[in-house]
Design a protein around this motif. Structure first.
Motif, PDB file in Angstrom:
ATOM      1  N   PHE A  50       0.438   2.831  -6.517  1.00  0.00           N
ATOM      2  CA  PHE A  50       1.076   3.898  -7.280  1.00  0.00           C
ATOM      3  C   PHE A  50       2.408   4.362  -6.694  1.00  0.00           C
ATOM      4  CE2 PHE A  50      -3.585   4.361  -7.696  1.00  0.00           C
ATOM      5  CZ  PHE A  50      -3.685   3.953  -9.013  1.00  0.00           C
ATOM      6  N   GLU A  51       2.898   3.673  -5.660  1.00  0.00           N
ATOM      7  CA  GLU A  51       4.184   4.060  -5.088  1.00  0.00           C
ATOM      8  C   GLU A  51       4.811   2.867  -4.385  1.00  0.00           C
ATOM      9  OE1 GLU A  51       2.909   5.902  -0.798  1.00  0.00           O
ATOM     10  OE2 GLU A  51       2.667   7.220  -2.543  1.00  0.00           O
ATOM     11  N   GLU A  52       6.062   3.036  -3.974  1.00  0.00           N
ATOM     12  CA  GLU A  52       6.737   1.971  -3.242  1.00  0.00           C
ATOM     13  C   GLU A  52       6.061   1.776  -1.890  1.00  0.00           C
ATOM     14  OE1 GLU A  52      10.811   3.108  -3.020  1.00  0.00           O
ATOM     15  OE2 GLU A  52      11.233   2.614  -5.115  1.00  0.00           O
ATOM     16  N   ASN A  53       6.019   0.528  -1.444  1.00  0.00           N
ATOM     17  CA  ASN A  53       5.274   0.214  -0.229  1.00  0.00           C
ATOM     18  C   ASN A  53       6.163  -0.111   0.966  1.00  0.00           C
ATOM     19  OD1 ASN A  53       2.285   0.153  -0.978  1.00  0.00           O
ATOM     20  ND2 ASN A  53       3.192  -1.052  -2.629  1.00  0.00           N
ATOM     21  N   TYR A  54       7.432  -0.430   0.720  1.00  0.00           N
ATOM     22  CA  TYR A  54       8.329  -0.826   1.800  1.00  0.00           C
ATOM     23  C   TYR A  54       9.455   0.193   1.950  1.00  0.00           C
ATOM     24  CZ  TYR A  54       6.072  -5.422   1.644  1.00  0.00           C
ATOM     25  OH  TYR A  54       5.168  -6.445   1.686  1.00  0.00           O
ATOM     26  N   PHE A  55      10.018   0.256   3.156  1.00  0.00           N
ATOM     27  CA  PHE A  55      11.138   1.172   3.369  1.00  0.00           C
ATOM     28  C   PHE A  55      12.386   0.689   2.637  1.00  0.00           C
ATOM     29  CE2 PHE A  55      11.873  -1.855   6.879  1.00  0.00           C
ATOM     30  CZ  PHE A  55      13.231  -2.084   6.748  1.00  0.00           C
ATOM     31  N   ASP A  56      12.445  -0.600   2.355  1.00  0.00           N
ATOM     32  CA  ASP A  56      13.595  -1.190   1.671  1.00  0.00           C
ATOM     33  C   ASP A  56      13.124  -1.757   0.336  1.00  0.00           C
ATOM     34  OD1 ASP A  56      15.733  -2.691   0.761  1.00  0.00           O
ATOM     35  OD2 ASP A  56      16.241  -3.500   2.736  1.00  0.00           O
ATOM     36  N   GLN A  57      13.732  -1.299  -0.748  1.00  0.00           N
ATOM     37  CA  GLN A  57      13.302  -1.715  -2.082  1.00  0.00           C
ATOM     38  C   GLN A  57      13.434  -3.226  -2.280  1.00  0.00           C
ATOM     39  OE1 GLN A  57      15.334   0.316  -5.288  1.00  0.00           O
ATOM     40  NE2 GLN A  57      13.462   0.389  -6.499  1.00  0.00           N
ATOM     41  N   LEU A  82       5.287  -2.566  20.903  1.00  0.00           N
ATOM     42  CA  LEU A  82       5.408  -1.765  19.677  1.00  0.00           C
ATOM     43  C   LEU A  82       5.753  -2.712  18.533  1.00  0.00           C
ATOM     44  CD1 LEU A  82       5.606   0.788  17.966  1.00  0.00           C
ATOM     45  CD2 LEU A  82       7.969   1.075  18.783  1.00  0.00           C
ATOM     46  N   ILE A  83       4.839  -2.816  17.576  1.00  0.00           N
ATOM     47  CA  ILE A  83       5.061  -3.656  16.396  1.00  0.00           C
ATOM     48  C   ILE A  83       5.569  -2.777  15.263  1.00  0.00           C
ATOM     49  CG2 ILE A  83       4.014  -5.195  14.707  1.00  0.00           C
ATOM     50  CD1 ILE A  83       1.864  -5.856  16.763  1.00  0.00           C
ATOM     51  N   LEU A  84       6.718  -3.135  14.720  1.00  0.00           N
ATOM     52  CA  LEU A  84       7.288  -2.407  13.585  1.00  0.00           C
ATOM     53  C   LEU A  84       7.120  -3.254  12.324  1.00  0.00           C
ATOM     54  CD1 LEU A  84      10.651  -1.146  15.157  1.00  0.00           C
ATOM     55  CD2 LEU A  84       8.461   0.066  15.020  1.00  0.00           C
ATOM     56  N   ALA A  85       6.218  -2.831  11.451  1.00  0.00           N
ATOM     57  CA  ALA A  85       6.057  -3.468  10.143  1.00  0.00           C
ATOM     58  C   ALA A  85       6.937  -2.721   9.140  1.00  0.00           C
ATOM     59  CB  ALA A  85       4.593  -3.433   9.719  1.00  0.00           C
ATOM     60  N   PRO A  86       7.301  -3.340   8.023  1.00  0.00           N
ATOM     61  CA  PRO A  86       8.300  -2.736   7.127  1.00  0.00           C
ATOM     62  C   PRO A  86       7.750  -1.744   6.105  1.00  0.00           C
ATOM     63  CG  PRO A  86       7.812  -4.956   6.405  1.00  0.00           C
ATOM     64  CD  PRO A  86       7.018  -4.745   7.656  1.00  0.00           C
ATOM     65  N   GLY A  87       6.631  -1.084   6.415  1.00  0.00           N
ATOM     66  CA  GLY A  87       6.091  -0.085   5.502  1.00  0.00           C
ATOM     67  C   GLY A  87       6.960   1.162   5.420  1.00  0.00           C
TER      68      GLY A  87
END
Length: 541
Positions: A483-490, A359-364
């Motif tokens: 048009f929006e934030e791309n990561y879970f962490d700003q 399971l690969i978790l990317a920070p999207g």
């Protein structure tokens, strides 16, 4: 009597940021606003053999540019820039008073100077005032400057400009060059000044230029609205106009300058960026063309010290231009120079990963919007190994953190949780000697052919292709949305323009296609969360 005048070159120097296409409404609006502000000279754009069209500040003749000039111009004059190597001066018409473009600025590189200066008389005979604009005055020795002046004095052009092409000039440099030129240049020739803001000195240099020329010679200062220009930008028109108003009692109308910025320049910041920052500071420090920086900044795995090191590896003359093949090879040489023997680390990882579901978790952002779905998958999947990419977070228990991005590594390295988690690192990260780190040779994963060739997800997928896996499952690999934030962490967000976002998404799709077509194993790939890349993967699986 005024000894200094402002030449606003927004429509020419700023044009590099918008592919020279401001659009007719913006062109007309900027010109009208600058006239109403009392700006002395407005540069309308480029004279070139090609590249012109509606809404572009590129013209084949002055007549084509004249249509943008309003009827009422008060005392404002107009200019066009002609690059010696990009314009056939046979196309330059005789000056026509109805066109109202009085000034031609002749730009040339050092190796072109002797041929370029032969054009002075011909352009003067056509009725124009000619500005001589030698690129990179700091690249001339004192003797070469004196030789240049000797030739120029024979023809008496309207002006000779001090051009700080790479934003590398200090006050002391300006004093030296000014003294050399002012002492030897024919008194009837005005001196111009064009600077860039790589070292945060553009405005200060322009102010000093005005101050030290008072009672000595008439001068012209180049500037742009809000400093708009490639890379670190230029002297700001609003700043130099304010200085001249307050210190020399000039009468530029700042409200009209600010209106032009509000209406026409600020909206452009949604599609392009400029201004002082560390990468462009490095360009100024190394006297390097900003296109070198722009190209290298497209790499995911580039730190400021790497920019400096890569530019230092390139010949000082070659980095004044830009050779993208040379940049690419130098970058690859730099990041792959730690050519380690990774067999022990690789064999150890085999024991951890072979015959496992990954399971690969990317920070999207979808990592958190679909958190429960991911939790359920983690609880219900046997033989699961979780690998997070370039991050760690308390809400997700990872077995490994994969890092190829040096900036992400340095961001996380002091986090207590991060230190405890085993890490899979690529060899461009050279200063991790912890016992729970497995360092793999970057050459296992890197491939040429894309500007964004060091995308961490692509590199990890290529690494995993060397193992025998049950499945690869991906969450948080959303793709970039303008048009929006791309990561879970700003804190992970990147400042990207619309064009850069489109380019990255397109190149990731291309690299995924190449990976799927050339991989050794046919391990099943499953997207747990929505991704703009999922469709392409499903078609090629």
């Amino acid at each position: 009597m005024r000894h200094a005048r402002i030449l606003d070159c927004t429509l020419r120097d700023g044009a590099y940021l918008v592919d020279k296409a401001f659009g007719e409404n913006t062109q007309r609006g900027i010109i009208k606003g600058l006239i109403e502000a009392g700006i002395d000279i407005v540069e309308l754009g480029f004279l070139q053999n090609e590249g012109f069209g509606e809404g572009k500040s590129v013209f084949k003749t002055p007549k084509e540019a004249a249509k943008y000039i309003p009827k009422d111009t008060t005392h404002t004059e107009f200019a066009l820039m002609a690059d010696f190597s990009r314009y056939d001066f046979k196309n330059l018409q005789d000056y026509d008073p109805t066109h109202r473009i009085q000034n031609i600025r002749l730009c040339f590189f050092k190796h072109e100077r002797l041929e370029s200066l032969k054009l002075i008389e011909a352009i003067k005979q056509k009725g124009y005032k000619i500005f001589i604009q030698p690129v990179d005055i700091l690249g001339y020795s004192d003797i070469e400057i004196l030789e240049l002046i000797e030739i120029i004095n024979k023809s008496i052009p309207y002006a000779l400009s001090i051009v700080d092409t790479f934003g590398s000039m200090y006050i002391e440099d300006l004093h030296r060059i000014w003294a050399l030129i002012n002492h030897n240049l024919h008194q009837d020739i005005q001196i111009g000044f064009h600077s860039h803001n790589n070292l945060q000195l553009s405005s200060a240099l322009s102010q000093e230029f005005i101050r030290m020329s008072q009672n000595k010679r008439n001068v012209i200062i180049d500037s742009t609205l809000n400093g708009m220009g490639r890379g670190a930008g230029n002297t700001c028109t609003e700043l130099i106009a304010l200085y001249m108003n307050q210190k020399f009692s000039y009468g530029y109308k700042l409200d009209r300058i600010l209106d032009s910025i509000d209406i026409y320049i600020d909206p452009l910041k949604k599609q392009c960026t400029w201004g002082y920052n560390i990468p462009y500071y490095i360009a100024g420090m190394c006297s390097a063309h900003t296109n070198n920086i722009t190209y290298l900044l497209k790499k995911n795995n580039i730190a400021s010290k790497d920019l400096m090191a890569i530019l230092d590896e390139i010949d000082s003359q070659k980095r004044k231009r830009y050779d993208y093949d040379l940049l690419e090879s130098t970058y690859l040489k730099h990041i792959t120079q730690n050519n380690i023997d990774d067999h022990l680390a690789f064999d150890t990882l085999k024991n951890h990963l072979n015959c496992k579901n990954i399971l690969i978790l990317a920070p999207g952002k979808s990592l958190f919007t679909h958190k429960q779905k991911i939790y359920s998958f983690m609880q219900n999947t046997k033989d699961l190994v979780v690998i997070s990419v370039n991050f760690c977070h308390q809400d997700f228990k990872s077995d490994f953190i994969f890092l190829s991005n040096i900036k992400r590594y340095e961001f996380w390295q002091n986090d207590k949780k991060f230190v405890c988690i085993p890490k899979i690192l690529l060899s461009n990260i050279t200063h991790d000697d912890s016992e729970n780190s497995y360092i793999l040779n970057l050459n296992r994963a890197i491939k040429k052919g894309w500007e964004n060739l060091d995308n961490s997800m692509i590199l990890l997928l290529r690494i995993l292709d060397s193992f025998t896996l049950k499945s690869i499952n991906i969450a948080g690999f959303d793709g970039y949305n303008p048009f929006e934030e791309n990561y879970f962490d700003q804190e992970l967000e990147r400042n990207l323009t619309l064009g850069e976002i489109e380019c990255i998404n397109t190149q990731i799709v291309s690299m995924l296609e190449e990976y799927l077509e050339t991989r050794t194993n046919d391990t099943k790939i499953n997207f747990l969360t929505e991704s703009r890349f999922a469709t392409g993967v499903s078609k090629l699986k």
